[in-house]
Enzyme design. Structure first.
Site, mmCIF file in Angstrom:
data_model
loop_
_atom_site.group_PDB
_atom_site.id
_atom_site.type_symbol
_atom_site.label_atom_id
_atom_site.label_comp_id
_atom_site.label_asym_id
_atom_site.label_seq_id
_atom_site.Cartn_x
_atom_site.Cartn_y
_atom_site.Cartn_z
ATOM 1 N N LYS A 59 43.178 49.103 46.589
ATOM 2 C CA LYS A 59 44.144 50.305 47.232
ATOM 3 C C LYS A 59 44.918 49.176 48.235
ATOM 4 C CE LYS A 59 43.628 53.705 50.504
ATOM 5 N NZ LYS A 59 44.495 52.994 51.709
ATOM 6 N N SER A 60 44.041 47.796 48.412
ATOM 7 C CA SER A 60 44.501 46.902 48.719
ATOM 8 C C SER A 60 46.085 46.417 48.347
ATOM 9 C CB SER A 60 43.385 45.923 49.259
ATOM 10 O OG SER A 60 42.712 46.516 50.105
ATOM 11 N N ARG B 280 54.405 37.320 35.471
ATOM 12 C CA ARG B 280 54.199 36.588 36.800
ATOM 13 C C ARG B 280 53.431 36.741 38.499
ATOM 14 N NH1 ARG B 280 58.275 35.081 32.302
ATOM 15 N NH2 ARG B 280 58.391 33.395 31.764
ATOM 16 N N ASP C 214 27.714 47.941 51.027
ATOM 17 C CA ASP C 214 28.417 48.076 49.736
ATOM 18 C C ASP C 214 28.334 46.882 49.275
ATOM 19 O OD1 ASP C 214 29.082 50.987 50.495
ATOM 20 O OD2 ASP C 214 31.138 50.926 50.429
ATOM 21 N N GLY C 215 28.360 45.951 49.532
ATOM 22 C CA GLY C 215 28.180 44.536 49.647
ATOM 23 C C GLY C 215 26.817 44.686 48.621
ATOM 24 N N GLN D 169 35.425 20.109 30.131
ATOM 25 C CA GLN D 169 34.491 20.380 28.726
ATOM 26 C C GLN D 169 35.307 21.171 28.244
ATOM 27 O OE1 GLN D 169 32.643 17.914 27.787
ATOM 28 N NE2 GLN D 169 33.494 16.912 29.952
#
EC number: 2.7.1.23
Length: 269
Positions: free
Chosen positions: A164-165, A147, A45-46, A231
């Protein structure tokens, strides 16, 4: 039909690439990496996410096909032993496709510059050294001061990934929208957040106003940006449903919910 192959750099993936080229040789299929009509991703998938980002400026002209050579291919429909069948489908292609929404991100800096990107899975904002503090606006109205470790903003198809994780909900991709999930938010007698995933609709806009951009990390699918530029400073990030969509060639496209079941539940005992 013009096609290209985007390959993960592994022995098996490179072998599959060569098999595709051999099978397509002598047919009406034309290899064109610059202006393809179909991009075949070979890997996991990556790899497919990287292929989509490579052709980000041509998404309305391209359909994607995935051959997964790894352990989990959530977007990929084909296996390495099915190359001949895939090439035959390419030869008989009639333009059929299935489409999924994308997430648009705009990062605004104090010098007036804007950096835009799209994600098929998710974008995140995190502080790797201390608690992230930011104001969350929904449709230009202040919703909360967050936070915690960070925020994950995901597409419906990306809701099964990192979202999901971190406790986010799984969204049907027919729902055109996006989701915000918290990463380890602070909730006590002094600080409060909503503490649950928030699903936003088609025309919603999420604005994250940054209190301090030092040590922030932004991700967009597999792309990572570490903000250490003296910058200029990040002031705000805007998220919404992108006008672009991603298209997959629908030769035998597996339904989203079958993918979810196969990936996370598997066969019944």
């Amino acid at each position: 039909m013009k096609y290209a192959i985007y390959t993960y750099d592994s022995e098996q993936s490179l072998q599959v690439r060569q098999e595709i080229l051999d099978q397509a040789e002598g047919t009406e299929l034309e290899y064109d990496e610059t202006y393809p009509e179909v991009v075949i991703s070979v890997g996991g998938d990556g790899t497919l996410l990287s292929a989509i980002h490579k052709y980000q400026d041509q998404l309305d002209q391209i359909r994607f096909v995935g051959i997964h050579t790894g352990h989990l291919g959530f977007y990929a429909d084909w296996r390495p032993y099915e190359v001949a069948e895939l090439v035959e489908s390419l030869k008989n292609d009639s333009g059929q496709s299935v489409t999924y929404p994308l997430l648009k991100t705009e990062a605004l800096y104090d010098d007036g510059s804007i950096e835009e990107s799209v994600a098929i899975n998710e974008a995140t904002i995190r502080d790797f050294s201390k608690t992230l503090v930011c104001d969350v606006y929904i449709n230009h109205n202040l919703f909360e001061r967050f936070r915690g470790d960070g925020l994950c903003i995901s597409t419906p198809t990306g809701s099964t990934a990192y979202n999901k994780s971190v406790g986010g909900a799984i969204m049907d991709p027919r729902i055109i929208g996006f989701q915000v999930a918290e990463m380890a938010s602070l909730n006590n007698m002094i600080f409060r957040t909503i503490g649950s995933p928030v699903i936003l609709g088609t025309h919603a806009q999420l604005n994250i106003k940054i209190m301090n951009d030092e040590n922030l990390i932004l991700t967009n699918d597999r792309e990572i940006t570490k903000l250490d530029d003296d910058q200029r400073h990040l002031t705000e990030i805007k998220y919404c449903v992108a006008s672009q969509r991603v298209y997959f060639a629908k030769y035998r496209h597996t339904s989203f919910w079958k993918r979810v079941r196969d990936s996370f539940i598997g066969d019944e005992n």
